[in-house]
Design an enzyme around this catalytic site. Structure first.
Site, short mmCIF file in Angstrom:
data_model
loop_
_atom_site.label_atom_id
_atom_site.label_comp_id
_atom_site.label_asym_id
_atom_site.label_seq_id
_atom_site.Cartn_x
_atom_site.Cartn_y
_atom_site.Cartn_z
CG ASP A 12 -1.91 -1.16 1.21
OD1 ASP A 12 -2.29 -1.60 0.11
OD2 ASP A 12 -2.25 -1.64 2.30
CE LYS A 15 2.44 -2.34 -4.43
NZ LYS A 15 2.03 -2.03 -3.05
CG ASN A 37 -2.72 -10.86 -2.32
OD1 ASN A 37 -2.74 -10.63 -3.53
ND2 ASN A 37 -1.69 -11.44 -1.74
N GLY A 39 -4.68 -4.30 -3.58
CA GLY A 39 -5.73 -3.31 -3.81
C GLY A 39 -5.07 -1.98 -4.12
CG HIS A 40 -2.87 -1.62 -6.81
ND1 HIS A 40 -1.90 -1.70 -5.84
CD2 HIS A 40 -2.78 -2.76 -7.53
CE1 HIS A 40 -1.26 -2.85 -5.98
NE2 HIS A 40 -1.78 -3.52 -6.99
CD GLN A 226 0.71 -8.98 -2.60
OE1 GLN A 226 1.34 -9.69 -3.35
NE2 GLN A 226 -0.55 -8.67 -2.84
NE ARG A 308 -7.20 -6.83 7.24
CZ ARG A 308 -6.23 -7.71 7.08
NH1 ARG A 308 -5.85 -8.48 8.08
NH2 ARG A 308 -5.64 -7.86 5.91
P1 GDP Z 1 -0.86 0.38 -3.55
O1 GDP Z 1 -1.49 -0.89 -3.10
O2 GDP Z 1 0.61 0.43 -3.28
O3 GDP Z 1 -1.15 0.72 -4.98
O4 GDP Z 1 -1.49 1.55 -2.66
P2 GDP Z 1 -3.03 1.71 -2.26
O5 GDP Z 1 -3.78 2.19 -3.45
O6 GDP Z 1 -3.55 0.52 -1.55
O7 GDP Z 1 -2.94 2.84 -1.15
C1 GDP Z 1 -2.48 4.13 -1.43
C2 GDP Z 1 -3.62 5.15 -1.14
O8 GDP Z 1 -3.09 6.45 -1.03
C3 GDP Z 1 -4.65 5.22 -2.25
O9 GDP Z 1 -5.92 5.46 -1.68
C4 GDP Z 1 -4.21 6.44 -3.07
O10 GDP Z 1 -5.28 7.08 -3.75
C5 GDP Z 1 -3.67 7.33 -1.99
N1 GDP Z 1 -2.56 8.21 -2.38
C6 GDP Z 1 -1.62 8.00 -3.33
N2 GDP Z 1 -0.70 8.98 -3.30
C7 GDP Z 1 -1.07 9.83 -2.32
C8 GDP Z 1 -0.51 11.05 -1.78
O11 GDP Z 1 0.54 11.51 -2.18
N3 GDP Z 1 -1.20 11.65 -0.76
C9 GDP Z 1 -2.37 11.15 -0.27
N4 GDP Z 1 -2.96 11.82 0.71
N5 GDP Z 1 -2.91 9.99 -0.74
C10 GDP Z 1 -2.26 9.36 -1.73
P1 IMO Z 2 -0.95 -4.16 -2.19
O1 IMO Z 2 -0.58 -4.71 -3.54
C1 IMO Z 2 -0.86 -4.56 2.14
C2 IMO Z 2 -0.86 -8.64 3.75
C3 IMO Z 2 -2.09 -9.09 4.54
C4 IMO Z 2 -1.43 -10.04 5.52
C5 IMO Z 2 -0.33 -10.69 4.68
C6 IMO Z 2 -0.71 -12.05 4.08
O2 IMO Z 2 -2.26 -3.44 -2.17
O3 IMO Z 2 0.18 -3.37 -1.62
P2 IMO Z 2 -2.32 -12.80 2.11
O4 IMO Z 2 -3.80 -12.60 1.90
O5 IMO Z 2 -1.49 -12.23 1.00
O6 IMO Z 2 -1.95 -14.21 2.40
O7 IMO Z 2 -1.98 -11.97 3.44
O8 IMO Z 2 -0.05 -9.79 3.63
N1 IMO Z 2 -1.13 -8.13 2.39
C7 IMO Z 2 -1.08 -6.83 2.05
N2 IMO Z 2 -0.87 -5.73 2.80
N3 IMO Z 2 -0.99 -4.44 0.81
C8 IMO Z 2 -1.17 -5.54 0.04
O9 IMO Z 2 -1.20 -5.49 -1.32
C9 IMO Z 2 -1.26 -6.81 0.65
N4 IMO Z 2 -1.44 -8.07 0.20
C10 IMO Z 2 -1.34 -8.87 1.27
O10 IMO Z 2 -2.73 -8.03 5.17
O11 IMO Z 2 -0.79 -9.30 6.53
MG MG Z 3 -2.90 -1.55 -1.75
#
Ligand code: GDP
Ligand code: IMO
Ligand code: MG
Length: 430
Positions: A12, A15, A37, A39-40, A226, A308
């Site tokens: 998270d 990326k 697993n 989520g972007h 991840q 969560r």
């Molecule tokens: P990923 O799994 O690595 O692609 O990241 P996620 O999408 O799960 O989580 C990143 C969250 O931060 C998303 O809700 C984005 O929209 C948000 N986000 C991305 N860049 C920024 C930033 O520079 N500032 C803020 N406040 N939010 C951001």
């Molecule tokens: P993105 O791509 C954050 C975490 C779960 C748990 C552990 C194992 O959005 O960055 P799993 O279901 O993979 O067996 O769970 O890994 N986890 C993540 N945490 N971002 C993710 O993906 C994750 N994918 C799995 O919360 O701790």
């Molecule tokens: Mg994510």
């Protein structure tokens, strides 16, 4: 030039936003590890796109998306995601290719994961996403009980595979818990036969495809799901996911040589988060009025997949220094810097102390990590709202100093800084 985007923390790191940003310079985007697993969230001109199993680079029209052989696919969720994006106006199906070698998640994988997590003590619970990722990878490595995309395309082969596998899965699940769900061979064959029909036009030898496209000069962007601290080999084992989420997964999970990459971009948050169990040295467990809760509120730190609350803490330069090396990162993107605005003091963990021993390298296992106390360096914060900054020199001097210090401690140049979720809220470091 081919590129890879990889998370350097516990996932998270945003990326998705960097993949979207770079997507414009590439023709093909590739997922090589994990599954739903991930989520972007990507925000373009105020519109949010959410992706889980599909490559995030799809948000850019015109690119081809590849789900590589290292990914584990739950077909109903894939179809749901495709339909959701198409309803939102994004054409997906005609530019998606799925590896015929990718492994398939079945509902007994999710049941096994549920029972294993329920049986574990609170301290041992991994806190997985419940998607069946771990049990599916276990079957892949075990070989006898695995199902691949290619198996879904031939109904006789599918019926024979499931006829052998499902009774063994039922026996195993019943031994874990007598009230476990039981699965019917006929129902699963009918269901997965239909998934096979859906996947048939998408199924491709993606390894051959990627090499053929590269030979024609097409530029490929690989996106790791991840974060590196969740990598099965290099993360905080056993509180990790079941695939290689470092660049190590790229070669095995796509069949493309890592040495062809020009850029490896490591993505970090300006602080640290973790969702799920396991030790977290810089965690801010400082109550409802504390800085941890403030970061969670301002950064909207709730999991995209499970909802969560994410655990929040200071930037950990020991962890990211290590993961930057493991991945051979040559550029870092520092994300969510805006979330830290308004804090008087910022802390960066520059080393760990384990008893009398100083550690500058992330340890091999969770038990050792749990004994590590961070040694912090403090920096002054800034008061200004930085979400409107569009140039490096628009940032307050203290924010620039914080970015420079992180780059120096990690030993890698930071080229991108993000100050908000939108594609436009990104600065190039000068
Ligand atoms: P990923 O799994 O690595 O692609 O990241 P996620 O999408 O799960 O989580 C990143 C969250 O931060 C998303 O809700 C984005 O929209 C948000 N986000 C991305 N860049 C920024 C930033 O520079 N500032 C803020 N406040 N939010 C951001
Ligand atoms: P993105 O791509 C954050 C975490 C779960 C748990 C552990 C194992 O959005 O960055 P799993 O279901 O993979 O067996 O769970 O890994 N986890 C993540 N945490 N971002 C993710 O993906 C994750 N994918 C799995 O919360 O701790
Ligand atoms: Mg994510």
């Amino acid at each position: 030039m081919h590129s890879c985007v990889v998370g350097l923390q516990w996932g998270d790191e945003a990326k998705g936003k960097i993949v979207d940003l770079l997507g414009g310079d590439h023709d093909i985007v590739v997922r090589f590890n994990g599954g739903a697993n991930a989520g972007h969230t990507v925000v373009v001109e105020g519109k949010a796109y959410k992706l889980s199993l599909l490559p995030t680079g799809l948000v850019r029209g015109g690119v081809t998306a590849v789900i590589g052989n290292g990914v584990v696919i739950y077909p109903p969720r894939m179809a749901e995601e495709v339909e959701g994006l198409e309803r939102g106006g994004l054409k997906v199906l005609d530019r998606l290719k799925v590896s015929d070698r990718a492994h398939v998640i079945l509902p007994y994988h999710q049941e096994e994961e549920r029972l294993r997590e329920a049986a574990a003590s609170l301290a041992d619970r991994i806190g997985t996403t419940g998607r069946g990722i771990g049990p599916c990878y276990a079957d892949k490595v075990g070989r006898h009980l695995a199902v691949r995309v290619a198996d879904l395309l031939d109904v006789d082969r599918l019926a024979s595979r499931l006829g052998e596998i499902v009774p063994r899965k039922n026996a195993m699940l019943a031994s874990m818990d007598p009230s476990a769900r039981r699965f019917s061979v006929d129902e699963l064959v009918a269901e997965y036969r239909a998934h096979g029909d859906y996947l048939r036009p998408l199924a491709t030898d993606t390894v051959e495809y990627l090499h053929a496209q590269a030979a024609q000069g097409k530029r490929i962007l690989f996106e790791a799901a991840q974060g590196s601290l969740l990598d099965i080999d290099h993360g905080s084992y056993p509180f990790v996911t079941s695939s290689n989420s470092t660049i190590a997964g790229l070669t095995s999970g796509s069949g493309f040589p890592a040495r062809s990459l020009g850029r490896v971009i490591g993505v970090v948050k300006a602080y640290t988060t973790r969702v799920g169990g396991g030790p977290f040295p810089t965690e801010l467990d400082d109550g409802p009025e504390g800085i941890g809760e403030r970061i969670r509120r301002i950064g909207r730190e709730y999991g995209t997949v499970t909802g969560r609350p994410r655990r929040c803490g200071w930037f950990d330069a020991v962890a990211t220094r290590t993961t930057a090396r493991v991945n051979g990162v040559n550029s870092v993107a520092l994300m969510l810097l805006d979330v830290l605005s308004g804090l008087d003091e910022l802390k960066i963990a520059t080393s760990y102390r384990e008893g009398d021993r100083r550690r500058d390298w992330f340890p091999a296992d969770a038990a050792t990590l749990a004994k590590c106390l961070p040694s912090y360096e403090s920096m002054p914060g800034w008061r200004e709202d930085i979400t409107g900054c569009r140039k490096w020199n628009d940032l307050p001097a203290n924010a620039r100093a914080y970015v420079r210090r992180i780059s120096a401690i990690m030993g890698v140049p930071i080229h991108h800084v993000s100050v908000g979720p939108d594609r436009a809220q990104t600065l190039l470091v000068e």
